[in-house]
Design a protein around this motif. Structure first.
Motif: not given
Length: 456
Positions: A125-140
């Motif tokens: 699990a990651v910070l709740p408010w960044l869960t939806d940003a996981r894929d973008f963070a990986k690509d970035l």
């Protein structure tokens, strides 16, 4: 050695903080129902992804801090040239650990082929408010990784870039760092944040982000920058494209003064940016201008595309920004050791200032021996001044000239005839410096002090 110690302790601190968390909070135990060694390998992969990522971003933070040219770092590391050398190797280490991070991530395909995905641990699990940003963070993070490798490669292959283009490329580094910070914050396990590891990395990334924003705002060195003007210009030789130029600059009253052997970052042209040049005059040696402004001398040899045309660009009265002074190349040492000054090429400039400082000192000054390596003593425009300063120093400094045109190359063995343990101060090309360093490592009684302007 100092570079290895700093990097070693920096990585050790991050590793110890990770070790305190990894056994209990990051899925080291094999997945339920797993068979064979697949679970252990998947867990090891996951931990290597985390650890290598922590190493890489931690090293990038250190690189950001070193780029700020903070005065206390100048003192702690023995000179701003040492700070930049550490900055260079920190960037290289950050790139290497980023490659390790990328390799650990890509190893998933191999593990999948060997054991399948059944034993792969669940995503943390990651910070709740960044869960939806996981894929973008990986690509970035992946794109930032590729750009980081390309920029590090171009930085190391400095011959492919002139200083101006290298400087512009280097200014993009803080942007990449901020992208990697977002990547790290979005993907670091939630369990880490409540542990000392999360607090450590959060603090490091906050400080590094501040340093990156400070750099992007153009604030690096601003507090130590002084608005000067060119007082005089003299070409020291007949060949305009090969002769060094002497530039005397008048500084404002805010100039804090300098010590012999120090250097400054000088910006003649805003578009070109600042270049490091040694201050080739002792404190107060030139007096002051008619307006009472302190004067300093720069001796600039035409070594690159910019400095070869500098004599055509400069004019008396032209404004110039001088940032500094920096450096710890003071030619001082223990009274029980023999001082040996070795200069090669443009590396003679700090010794001109050191010798000027000895014109006013008492005969109690520690004796020194000077060795000067030049391409051709017969045509060297700085050699007459060097001879005069050596003869007038108190006490006089014996001078040995090594002229390559006459086959008189300096060998480390040439210094062994000097009595007593030696403090060797060297400034010049890296090749001769490396030779002296190799030889000094075999001599217990030698201590080598080097100054390097390989800032890239």
């Amino acid at each position: 050695m100092r570079i290895k110690l700093v990097l070693g302790f920096w990585l050790l601190g991050i590793t110890l903080a990770w070790l305190a968390v990894a056994p209990s909070g990051a899925g080291l135990a094999p997945a339920a129902g797993a068979v064979g060694g697949g679970a252990a390998w998947w867990a090891a992969r996951q931990q290597m992804i985390y650890l290598s990522g922590l190493w890489s971003v931690g090293l990038m933070v250190l690189a950001m801090l070193l780029a700020l040219r903070l005065p206390w770092m100048d003192r702690a590391l023995g000179g701003m040239d040492k700070v930049y050398r550490l900055h260079k190797w920190t960037g290289i280490a950050a790139a290497l650990t980023a490659v390790l991070h990328w390799g650990a991530k890509e190893s998933g395909g191999i593990l999948k082929a060997l054991w399948g995905r059944g034993s792969k641990p669940a995503r943390d699990a990651v910070l709740p408010w960044l869960t939806d940003a996981r894929d973008f963070a990986k690509d970035l993070g992946e794109w930032a990784f590729y750009l980081l490798l390309a920029m590090i490669a171009l930085t190391l292959l400095s011959r492919l870039l002139n200083y101006k283009h290298w400087r512009l490329l280097h200014r993009a580094m803080p942007v990449l760092f901020l992208a990697l910070v977002f990547h790290s914050v979005a993907l670091m396990p939630l369990a880490y944040w409540s542990q000392p590891l999360g607090q450590l990395m959060g603090a490091l990334m906050a400080v590094g982000s501040g340093a990156a924003l400070w750099s992007l705002a153009g604030r690096v060195g601003r507090a130590r920058t002084h608005a000067a003007r060119i007082q005089s210009i003299e070409l020291l030789g007949e060949e305009r494209t090969l002769a060094p130029i002497e530039v005397v600059c008048a500084l404002p009253s805010s100039w804090p003064g300098h010590r012999a052997g120090q250097f400054a970052f000088v910006r003649f042209d805003q578009a070109e940016g600042a270049h490091p040049f040694t201050i080739a005059s002792a404190p107060d040696a030139l007096g002051s201008s008619l307006q009472g402004e302190p004067l300093v001398r720069l001796v600039i040899k035409p070594l690159g595309d910019y400095t070869r045309t500098l004599h055509q660009r400069l004019r008396v009265g032209q404004p110039v920004d001088i940032e500094g002074p920096y450096g710890r190349f003071d030619g001082q040492g223990s009274a029980h050791r023999t001082q040996v000054w070795v200069a090669a090429g443009v590396g003679v400039t700090p010794f001109l200032a050191l010798l000027e400082a000895r014109q006013k000192e008492s005969a109690a000054s520690a004796p020194a021996h000077m060795h000067y390596c030049t391409r051709d003593a017969a045509s060297d425009p700085l050699l007459p001044r060097l001879r005069t300063l050596c003869a007038q120093a108190q006490p006089a400094v014996p001078l040995t000239v090594h002229s390559a045109a006459q086959g008189q190359l300096l060998r480390p063995q040439d210094l062994q005839g000097l009595a007593g343990p030696l403090d060797i101060w060297y400034c010049g090309p890296q090749g001769l410096g490396d030779t002296l360093h190799t030889h000094a490592s075999t001599q217990r009684s030698w201590r080598l002090h080097r100054e390097s302007f390989a800032m890239r």
